[in-house]
Design a protein around this motif. Structure first.
Motif, PDB file in Angstrom:
ATOM      1  N   THR A 155      -9.383  48.064  10.697  1.00  0.00           N
ATOM      2  CA  THR A 155      -8.554  46.867  10.876  1.00  0.00           C
ATOM      3  C   THR A 155      -8.695  46.272  12.269  1.00  0.00           C
ATOM      4  O   THR A 155      -8.054  45.278  12.578  1.00  0.00           O
ATOM      5  CB  THR A 155      -7.071  47.207  10.619  1.00  0.00           C
ATOM      6  N   ASP A 156      -9.547  46.871  13.117  1.00  0.00           N
ATOM      7  CA  ASP A 156      -9.749  46.388  14.486  1.00  0.00           C
ATOM      8  C   ASP A 156     -11.205  45.966  14.643  1.00  0.00           C
ATOM      9  O   ASP A 156     -12.079  46.778  14.946  1.00  0.00           O
ATOM     10  CB  ASP A 156      -9.389  47.503  15.477  1.00  0.00           C
ATOM     11  N   PRO A 157     -11.522  44.686  14.432  1.00  0.00           N
ATOM     12  CA  PRO A 157     -12.909  44.221  14.492  1.00  0.00           C
ATOM     13  C   PRO A 157     -13.574  44.456  15.854  1.00  0.00           C
ATOM     14  O   PRO A 157     -14.769  44.735  15.924  1.00  0.00           O
ATOM     15  CB  PRO A 157     -12.830  42.729  14.183  1.00  0.00           C
ATOM     16  N   GLU A 158     -12.828  44.348  16.932  1.00  0.00           N
ATOM     17  CA  GLU A 158     -13.400  44.566  18.265  1.00  0.00           C
ATOM     18  C   GLU A 158     -13.843  46.022  18.423  1.00  0.00           C
ATOM     19  O   GLU A 158     -14.926  46.296  18.939  1.00  0.00           O
ATOM     20  CB  GLU A 158     -12.368  44.209  19.334  1.00  0.00           C
ATOM     21  N   TRP A 159     -13.014  46.961  17.971  1.00  0.00           N
ATOM     22  CA  TRP A 159     -13.355  48.386  18.043  1.00  0.00           C
ATOM     23  C   TRP A 159     -14.555  48.697  17.155  1.00  0.00           C
ATOM     24  O   TRP A 159     -15.470  49.411  17.558  1.00  0.00           O
ATOM     25  CB  TRP A 159     -12.149  49.230  17.646  1.00  0.00           C
ATOM     26  N   GLU A 160     -14.572  48.135  15.981  1.00  0.00           N
ATOM     27  CA  GLU A 160     -15.694  48.348  15.063  1.00  0.00           C
ATOM     28  C   GLU A 160     -16.995  47.785  15.644  1.00  0.00           C
ATOM     29  O   GLU A 160     -18.054  48.390  15.498  1.00  0.00           O
ATOM     30  CB  GLU A 160     -15.394  47.718  13.697  1.00  0.00           C
ATOM     31  N   ALA A 161     -16.912  46.650  16.328  1.00  0.00           N
ATOM     32  CA  ALA A 161     -18.106  46.068  16.949  1.00  0.00           C
ATOM     33  C   ALA A 161     -18.630  46.970  18.064  1.00  0.00           C
ATOM     34  O   ALA A 161     -19.846  47.127  18.228  1.00  0.00           O
ATOM     35  CB  ALA A 161     -17.788  44.674  17.496  1.00  0.00           C
ATOM     36  N   LYS A 162     -17.720  47.571  18.822  1.00  0.00           N
ATOM     37  CA  LYS A 162     -18.122  48.489  19.895  1.00  0.00           C
ATOM     38  C   LYS A 162     -18.822  49.709  19.301  1.00  0.00           C
ATOM     39  O   LYS A 162     -19.872  50.132  19.805  1.00  0.00           O
ATOM     40  CB  LYS A 162     -16.903  48.912  20.715  1.00  0.00           C
ATOM     41  N   ILE A 163     -18.291  50.267  18.238  1.00  0.00           N
ATOM     42  CA  ILE A 163     -18.917  51.418  17.577  1.00  0.00           C
ATOM     43  C   ILE A 163     -20.295  51.021  17.042  1.00  0.00           C
ATOM     44  O   ILE A 163     -21.269  51.761  17.200  1.00  0.00           O
ATOM     45  CB  ILE A 163     -18.008  51.965  16.450  1.00  0.00           C
ATOM     46  N   GLN A 164     -20.368  49.853  16.444  1.00  0.00           N
ATOM     47  CA  GLN A 164     -21.644  49.383  15.890  1.00  0.00           C
ATOM     48  C   GLN A 164     -22.696  49.193  16.988  1.00  0.00           C
ATOM     49  O   GLN A 164     -23.868  49.528  16.804  1.00  0.00           O
ATOM     50  CB  GLN A 164     -21.430  48.090  15.111  1.00  0.00           C
ATOM     51  N   ALA A 165     -22.286  48.679  18.146  1.00  0.00           N
ATOM     52  CA  ALA A 165     -23.227  48.495  19.262  1.00  0.00           C
ATOM     53  C   ALA A 165     -23.780  49.844  19.719  1.00  0.00           C
ATOM     54  O   ALA A 165     -24.976  49.975  19.991  1.00  0.00           O
ATOM     55  CB  ALA A 165     -22.536  47.780  20.421  1.00  0.00           C
ATOM     56  N   HIS A 166     -22.920  50.849  19.771  1.00  0.00           N
ATOM     57  CA  HIS A 166     -23.373  52.196  20.140  1.00  0.00           C
ATOM     58  C   HIS A 166     -24.358  52.730  19.088  1.00  0.00           C
ATOM     59  O   HIS A 166     -25.383  53.316  19.441  1.00  0.00           O
ATOM     60  CB  HIS A 166     -22.174  53.145  20.268  1.00  0.00           C
ATOM     61  N   GLN A 167     -24.045  52.517  17.837  1.00  0.00           N
ATOM     62  CA  GLN A 167     -24.912  53.001  16.753  1.00  0.00           C
ATOM     63  C   GLN A 167     -26.289  52.342  16.819  1.00  0.00           C
ATOM     64  O   GLN A 167     -27.311  53.004  16.623  1.00  0.00           O
ATOM     65  CB  GLN A 167     -24.274  52.720  15.388  1.00  0.00           C
ATOM     66  N   GLN A 168     -26.331  51.053  17.078  1.00  0.00           N
ATOM     67  CA  GLN A 168     -27.599  50.321  17.094  1.00  0.00           C
ATOM     68  C   GLN A 168     -28.491  50.727  18.262  1.00  0.00           C
ATOM     69  O   GLN A 168     -29.709  50.620  18.169  1.00  0.00           O
ATOM     70  CB  GLN A 168     -27.329  48.814  17.126  1.00  0.00           C
TER      71      GLN A 168
END
Length: 186
Positions: free
Chosen positions: A43-56
């Protein structure tokens, strides 16, 4: 340098600490196990984007272990010939803010013992939180105190300590000396 060093990478938010830690893990030429302490918050798009950046950023051959709580027991399963990158201690501390001080002290002692005994290369990322305003609320002050003390404990036993700030990586283990750890409280 020991064959299974303990490395601490610390610095402020968005300073490049994770990127530096990832480059050190890549340079190890060992199988990398990336331990993510974050818990997904869909439910937190900013947090999910941060996790996704780390994954990429991570190479596809790196293993991902998601360990938001039981870090010491999870680390104990890491093979001796691996490089374990833990990102981040701040998130791990935040995941334990509601436990009592005695329970926290036990967790810290278990983690420190595991870090000392684990034959794998260990790289830990920690945020610096105590350089700003004192938090106005008790939970924020507890977070700052627990993370600062944990980072100090790990820094004292680490073989290498890096501060990443202002676009620079500073090797603190070459520039300074550790404080006396005998007076350090958890």
């Amino acid at each position: 340098m020991p064959t299974s060093p303990l490395v601490l990478v610390t610095g402020p938010a968005s300073s490049g600490k994770s990127e530096w830690a990832e480059s050190l893990a890549d340079q190890s030429r060992r199988r990398v196990i990336y331990i993510a302490t974050a818990q997904r918050i869909t439910t937190d798009p900013e947090w999910e984007a941060k996790i996704q950046a780390h994954q990429q950023r991570r190479p596809p051959n790196w293993q991902l272990w998601e360990i938001p709580q039981d870090l010491a027991p999870g680390l104990a399963d890491a093979p001796a010939d691996s490089c374990v990158l833990i990102d981040s201690l701040g998130t791990w501390v935040a995941n334990h803010l509601t436990i009592s001080d005695p329970a926290w002290e036990k967790l810290v002692q278990e983690l420190l013992a595991t870090l000392k005994e684990l034959p794998a290369i260990k790289i830990l990322v920690a945020e610096e939180t105590g350089w700003g305003v004192i938090p106005a609320y008790p939970l924020g002050r507890l977070f700052r105190q627990r993370l600062g003390t944990l980072t100090r404990h790990i820094g004292i036993i680490a073989d290498e300590v890096y501060l990443v700030t202002g676009g620079y990586v500073l090797p603190l283990h070459h520039l300074g000396m550790p404080l006396d750890s005998t007076q350090l409280l958890i």
